[in-house]
Enzyme design. Structure first.
Site, PDB file in Angstrom:
ATOM      1  N   ASP A   1     -11.076   2.360   3.372  1.00 25.53           N
ATOM      2  CA  ASP A   1     -11.450   1.293   3.537  1.00 25.53           C
ATOM      3  C   ASP A   1     -12.809   0.688   3.019  1.00 25.53           C
ATOM      4  O   ASP A   1     -13.316  -0.364   2.320  1.00 25.53           O
ATOM      5  CB  ASP A   1     -11.048   0.467   4.619  1.00 25.53           C
ATOM      6  CG  ASP A   1      -9.794  -0.551   4.411  1.00 25.53           C
ATOM      7  OD1 ASP A   1      -9.387  -0.725   3.250  1.00 25.53           O
ATOM      8  OD2 ASP A   1      -9.114  -0.741   5.318  1.00 25.53           O
TER       9      ASP A   1
ATOM     10  N   GLN B   1      -4.978  -1.546   9.312  1.00 24.30           N
ATOM     11  CA  GLN B   1      -4.600  -2.919   8.603  1.00 24.30           C
ATOM     12  C   GLN B   1      -5.285  -4.175   9.721  1.00 24.30           C
ATOM     13  O   GLN B   1      -4.904  -4.054  10.676  1.00 24.30           O
ATOM     14  CB  GLN B   1      -3.052  -3.086   8.446  1.00 24.30           C
ATOM     15  CG  GLN B   1      -2.801  -4.439   7.617  1.00 24.30           C
ATOM     16  CD  GLN B   1      -3.549  -4.507   6.253  1.00 24.30           C
ATOM     17  OE1 GLN B   1      -3.327  -3.568   5.464  1.00 24.30           O
ATOM     18  NE2 GLN B   1      -3.898  -5.574   5.875  1.00 24.30           N
TER      19      GLN B   1
ATOM     20  N   LYS C   1       0.824  -1.172   0.026  1.00 25.80           N
ATOM     21  CA  LYS C   1      -0.027   0.030  -0.029  1.00 25.80           C
ATOM     22  C   LYS C   1       0.880   1.377  -0.106  1.00 25.80           C
ATOM     23  O   LYS C   1       0.512   2.132  -0.584  1.00 25.80           O
ATOM     24  CB  LYS C   1      -0.765   0.055   1.311  1.00 25.80           C
ATOM     25  CG  LYS C   1      -2.044  -0.985   1.206  1.00 25.80           C
ATOM     26  CD  LYS C   1      -2.770  -1.216   2.187  1.00 25.80           C
ATOM     27  CE  LYS C   1      -3.915  -2.596   2.031  1.00 25.80           C
ATOM     28  NZ  LYS C   1      -4.491  -3.006   3.013  1.00 25.80           N
TER      29      LYS C   1
END
Ligand code: NAP
Length: 282
Positions: A119, A96, A52
């Protein structure tokens, strides 16, 4: 011959477009910024976080890294998120997953400000998607839509079967296909006569988490098959939920694993970071 949908090329095309957008924002004095939080050092998470950050660098998004130790308390993590929620120079916040067992993931997701939820996991983002309002969309299903559109596969009016109903893939996937005017059926582990249902699909999207489960018996001649699954088989080779060799000869288009849906997830995360600027200025 089936069209092999090239997720690597399509994701690169998207990242190139986003690079131009990031440059344009920089000229306006906006430096798009993503805060990435990792708790503990799970090796798979470290790889995902690294990828990422690399994508951010490629596109021209500033990434702020928060590497917190495994024993970080839930309270300390929530405080970090709240601080980032307040910061005007931070556009997106990504925590995460999975988190260590002593931390409540739902609470963490709910603590991220919806306008920074790149997200797309916050209940407000999920709700907005289901009632057709603007908001962040979960990256993997959003990536599947881009794969279909950029491969010139028509969605409107098509029979679409989504195999799997998880919160991060199956459910948002079905909502997105509905938004694109497909006729959508969702299957799960309690679905009866699965083959009968999947064989109705013009577009079959598979996200059930079982290596090479879908063979040619599950697909209609000429269908489009999108494989979201990702596994390592007994020979340490990457494979999907679809048995590619069995299905390829029967379908009109198919995504490979690796190189299909996988690369799209990060590209769409980058897209959400860029969108955050618009969402925050509404
Ligand atoms: P998940 O949370 O385990 O959900 C799996 C779904 O499949 C569930 O809804 C389950 O039904 C259903 N299912 C399981 N076995 C079934 C069967 N025999 N027949 C019918 N339905 C069945 O998985 P997920 O998080 O959605 O992920 C799915 C796959 O996508 C995994 O391989 C994962 O690694 C991969 N993935 C890839 C990416 C990417 O970037 N490429 C991103 C996310 C996930 P119930 O609800 O009834 O249990």
């Amino acid at each position: 011959m089936a069209q092999i949908i090239d997720g690597k090329a399509i994701s690169l095309e998207i990242k190139e477009e986003l690079k131009e957008k990031a440059e344009a924002y920089k000229k306006e004095g906006i430096e798009v910024t993503l805060a990435v939080i990792q708790v503990g050092n799970d090796p798979a998470s470290t790889v995902y976080v690294g990828n990422k950050k690399k994508a951010c660098e490629f596109v021209g998004i500033r990434s702020l890294s928060y590497e917190l130790p495994e024993e970080t308390t839930q309270e300390a993590l929530l405080d970090t998120i709240k601080e980032l929620n307040e910061r005007k120079d931070v556009n997106g916040i990504l925590v995460q997953l999975p988190l260590p067992k002593h931390i409540n993931e739902d609470l963490v997701i709910k603590t991220i400000a919806p306008e920074k939820d790149v997200d797309g996991f916050h209940p407000q983002s999920v709700g907005a998607l289901s009632i057709g309002q603007k908001g962040f969309v979960s990256c993997t299903p959003a990536g599947v839509i881009q794969l279909l559109k950029r491969s010139n596969i028509e969605i409107e009016g098509k029979e679409c079967v989504v195999l799997g109903r998880s919160n991060i893939v199956g459910k948002p996937m079905a909502m997105l296909m509905l938004r694109e005017n497909a006729t959508v059926t969702i299957c799960h582990s309690k679905t009866k006569n699965l083959q009968e249902v999947t064989r109705r699909a013009d577009i079959l999207i598979v996200a059930l988490g079982k290596p090479r489960f879908i063979t040619s018996d599950y697909v209609k001649e000429g269908a489009v098959v999108i494989d979201v699954g990702i596994h390592r088989d007994e020979n340490n080779k990457l494979c999907g939920d679809v048995d590619f060799d069995s299905v390829e000869g029967k379908v009109s288009a198919i995504t490979p694993v690796p190189g299909g849906v996988g690369p799209m997830t990060i590209a769409m995360l980058m897209n959400n970071c860029m969108e955050s600027v618009t969402i925050q200025n509404q």
